[in-house]
Enzyme design. Structure first.
Site, mmCIF file in Angstrom:
data_model
loop_
_atom_site.group_PDB
_atom_site.id
_atom_site.type_symbol
_atom_site.label_atom_id
_atom_site.label_comp_id
_atom_site.label_asym_id
_atom_site.label_seq_id
_atom_site.Cartn_x
_atom_site.Cartn_y
_atom_site.Cartn_z
ATOM 1 N N LYS A 1 1.126 4.717 -11.259
ATOM 2 C CA LYS A 1 0.386 3.576 -10.736
ATOM 3 C C LYS A 1 0.042 2.590 -11.859
ATOM 4 O O LYS A 1 0.027 1.370 -11.648
ATOM 5 C CB LYS A 1 -0.881 4.027 -10.018
ATOM 6 C CG LYS A 1 -0.626 4.828 -8.749
ATOM 7 C CD LYS A 1 0.181 4.059 -7.718
ATOM 8 C CE LYS A 1 -0.635 3.060 -6.953
ATOM 9 N NZ LYS A 1 0.148 2.407 -5.877
ATOM 10 N N LYS B 1 -7.120 6.411 -10.902
ATOM 11 C CA LYS B 1 -6.386 7.407 -11.682
ATOM 12 C C LYS B 1 -5.374 6.763 -12.632
ATOM 13 O O LYS B 1 -4.759 7.449 -13.450
ATOM 14 C CB LYS B 1 -5.697 8.398 -10.740
ATOM 15 C CG LYS B 1 -6.696 9.233 -9.945
ATOM 16 C CD LYS B 1 -6.044 10.066 -8.882
ATOM 17 C CE LYS B 1 -7.085 10.897 -8.137
ATOM 18 N NZ LYS B 1 -8.086 10.070 -7.424
ATOM 19 N N GLU C 1 -5.467 17.274 -12.768
ATOM 20 C CA GLU C 1 -6.762 16.860 -12.241
ATOM 21 C C GLU C 1 -7.773 16.691 -13.369
ATOM 22 O O GLU C 1 -7.874 17.524 -14.269
ATOM 23 C CB GLU C 1 -7.262 17.911 -11.247
ATOM 24 C CG GLU C 1 -8.407 17.454 -10.385
ATOM 25 C CD GLU C 1 -8.661 18.425 -9.247
ATOM 26 O OE1 GLU C 1 -8.874 17.971 -8.117
ATOM 27 O OE2 GLU C 1 -8.636 19.646 -9.484
ATOM 28 N N GLY D 1 -12.360 10.168 4.189
ATOM 29 C CA GLY D 1 -11.527 10.503 5.335
ATOM 30 C C GLY D 1 -10.069 10.151 5.194
ATOM 31 O O GLY D 1 -9.308 10.269 6.161
ATOM 32 N N SER E 1 -6.085 10.444 4.127
ATOM 33 C CA SER E 1 -5.192 11.599 4.093
ATOM 34 C C SER E 1 -5.153 12.141 2.673
ATOM 35 O O SER E 1 -5.013 11.401 1.715
ATOM 36 C CB SER E 1 -3.791 11.174 4.537
ATOM 37 O OG SER E 1 -3.303 10.132 3.725
ATOM 38 N N ALA F 1 0.816 -1.219 0.000
ATOM 39 C CA ALA F 1 0.000 0.000 0.000
ATOM 40 C C ALA F 1 0.844 1.262 0.000
ATOM 41 O O ALA F 1 0.307 2.367 -0.078
ATOM 42 C CB ALA F 1 -0.929 0.009 1.216
#
Length: 621
Positions: A426, A414, A552, A460, A462, A367
């Site tokens: 990724k 993404k 974005e 929630g 980070s 992760a």
């Protein structure tokens, strides 16, 4: 009867005396009723003569039936059943005792029938009356300062809530219930009427003059809860909810501990069905390693894995503070769990191999990654590539070298048609896992199976917009949204972690699993919902649009245009059939990642474009 004052509670003595008086009254009242309240003198003597035999006998029977072990404030049907049995047995024994001891007084048969009936009414009625008084059934009269509320739901949870509020007033009294079941309309739950349907909440709120609505729908779909909350918000009603049934059952809170409804209650989804037996085979009794163990997803993975009692849980994390927090939390929540907290960088091949050689994990969940799109886009592209791609390659190669059975890499939506460096890295990490699988076919005995799992934003986490919005709302605004049409998928952190475990179990090697993310959510609508949940409105806290940030996208995708999916046995997991990578790219990529000199941003993006053709940087990139 043992009435030692050291063993009998004073309240118990008072209850015994109450029942003795009730038995005395019932016996005498039975005589009076038999003679229409005009008892002849000879029968008055008979009533008093038999009283000294009847009442002690009944008292002994009541004691033996355990009528004094319960609490009156919790009197219920089982207590009434014991009273019926005790009084019934005493009624059968009374004539036998009177005959056995040759008591000469005349006892009419009607008295033997009337006495138990009166006694049940007196004993049962007094207990229920006491409970009703203790529970403040007339809360609005006894507590004039309490607020009237409507309860959405008329099922088991609502019943529990009404009982709890009656026993422990929390500043509210319920004036009505709402439920979509037509069979419940007009019925009473704990004496409170079911007024109408859930969608009629605004109408009934006006009629009953209430400002607060409590959701007692723990098993309802989140879409239903969101719909009711939206209706209440439009009517400017405050929305509260009961705690989760898990918290109530565990004893952490009571049903009456009402709280304001939160975003997780509305954007969360139905519980994930896990293959527990399969996960026990995968995790229980085995060493499991999690990289990025202190992050949002990594830490929740650790909590979920700990439930399955692994032999050891290796926490690999670069942040000292995050690792310390997990080292403190896990032993408290899971006593007996053996953990190995390891500080380290996933790019450090020597250290990663040393850790795996020492602990010999059977399963690795990877992760660790840089995930913040704008930060990775400008000035940090080379570090993003090295951490996300080289880090994945290092951990995957070490896993293969040390006989790890399953390697599960956490990817992102993404990575689909990426427009930013983070997404492209990724996607390249996914390709690296597929290349490792191709180099080591599934049929090879004892080989490592490499699996990737894609999903979108988690509530929630980070870097999520939600903590940011919360701080902006607390500061009085404005709430900043990049674009009015920007849309994202959301799921809760526990759900994401559970589905990652399920995908890890199902993966046979080389797959890219895609999580069912549900319906996309407009970020602007999310901001409005959070403002309303805070009790404010857009007049007091405005929304400000700041423009899209570098890298974005307006809309996230879970599958690329040239990909398709295949179903799996799990309804929330599908397998992506991804584009096959060009031959020879893997070795070239490893050579590039081995470079120690700094690579400028433009060069990094050109190279990413060469290996990930679907990567389309935005004009500002």
């Amino acid at each position: 009867m043992n009435l030692n004052p050291r063993t009998v509670n004073p309240r118990t003595v008072a209850i015994i005396l109450h029942d003795i008086l009730a038995a005395t009254f019932a016996w005498l009242a039975a005589y009076l009723l038999r003679f229409n309240l005009e008892m002849p003198p000879e029968f008055q003597a008979a009533a008093l003569t038999t009283l000294v035999w009847v009442v002690p006998l009944q008292a002994v029977v009541f004691w033996r039936f355990g009528l004094y072990r319960g609490l009156w404030r919790f009197a219920s049907l089982p207590d009434l059943k014991r009273i019926l049995l005790a009084v019934g047995l005493a009624a059968l024994l009374i004539p036998l005792v009177l005959i056995l001891f040759r008591v000469s007084a005349v006892v009419p048969r009607s008295v033997l029938i009337l006495d138990p009936l009166l006694l049940v009414v007196l004993m049962g009625g007094s207990r229920l009356a006491y409970r009703a008084w203790k529970e403040h059934r007339l809360a609005s009269m006894l507590h004039p300062d309490s607020k009237p509320v409507l309860v959405a739901g008329a099922g088991t949870a609502a019943d529990f809530l009404l009982r709890e509020l009656a026993r422990n007033p929390s500043g509210f009294h319920v004036v009505g219930l709402l439920d979509d079941s037509r069979d419940k309309r007009g019925r009473l739950v704990q004496g409170i009427p079911v007024l109408g349907a859930l969608d009629e909440v605004a109408v009934w709120a006006r009629k009953m003059e209430v400002d607060d609505v409590v959701l007692a729908l723990p098993s309802a779909a989140h879409a239903v809860r969101k719909r009711i909350t939206q209706t209440c918000s439009d009517a400017r009603l405050n929305v509260l909810t009961i705690p989760s049934l898990e918290d109530v059952v565990s004893g952490r809170v009571s049903v009456s501990s009402l709280r304001r409804i939160e975003l997780d209650d509305l954007l969360g989804r139905d519980p994930v069905a896990l293959d527990d037996s399969g996960l026990h085979r995968l995790l229980t009794g085995h060493v499991v390693m999690v990289t990025g163990a202190g992050g949002s997803i990594g830490s929740e993975l650790c909590r979920q894995i700990a439930r399955f009692a692994p032999a050891k849980l290796v926490l690999f994390e670069q942040s000292e503070l995050a690792l310390y927090a997990m080292e403190q939390e896990l032993p408290q929540r899971f006593p007996g769990l053996q953990i190995a907290p390891v500080i380290g960088d996933v790019k450090n091949s020597v250290w990663v191999n040393q850790v795996m050689a020492e602990h010999r994990p059977a399963v690795v969940f990877h992760a660790a990654a840089y995930k913040h799109v704008p930060l990775m886009e400008n000035g940090n592209a080379w570090e993003a590539v090295r951490n996300n791609v080289l880090g994945t390659q290092v951990v995957a190669a070490a896993a293969q070298a040390h006989g790890v059975g399953k390697f599960v890499m956490i990817s992102t939506d993404k990575a689909v048609n990426p427009t930013n460096v983070m997404g492209a890295t990724k996607r390249l990490a996914e390709m690296a896992c597929q290349a490792m699988q191709q180099r080591q076919p599934n049929q090879q005995p004892g080989g490592t199976r490499f699996v990737s799992v894609r999903f979108g934003n988690v509530l929630g986490s980070s870097g999520s917009v939600i903590p940011k919005f919360q701080k902006q709302i607390e500061a009085g605004g404005p709430v900043t949204v990049t674009h009015p049409e920007i849309t994202r998928y959301f799921m809760s952190i526990p759900e994401a972690a559970q589905l990652v475990l399920q995908a890890g179990l199902m993966g046979q090697g080389g797959e890219i699993f895609v999580l069912d993310m549900g319906e996309p959510v407009k970020i602007a609508e999310l901001a409005r919902l959070m403002i309303r949940l805070s009790g404010a409105d857009e007049a007091s806290i405005r929304i400000e649009y700041t423009g899209l940030r570098p890298g974005e996208k307006l809309y996230e995708e879970l599958l690329a245009d040239d990909e398709s999916t295949l179903p799996t046995p799990h309804p929330k997991l599908r397998v992506a059939k991804a584009r096959a990578a060009d031959a020879g790219w893997h070795g070239e990529c490893l050579d590039w990642l081995a470079l120690t000199c700094f690579q400028d941003e433009a060069a990094v993006k050109r190279q990413l474009k060469a290996w990930v053709p679907e990567y389309q940087p935005e004009p500002w990139a």
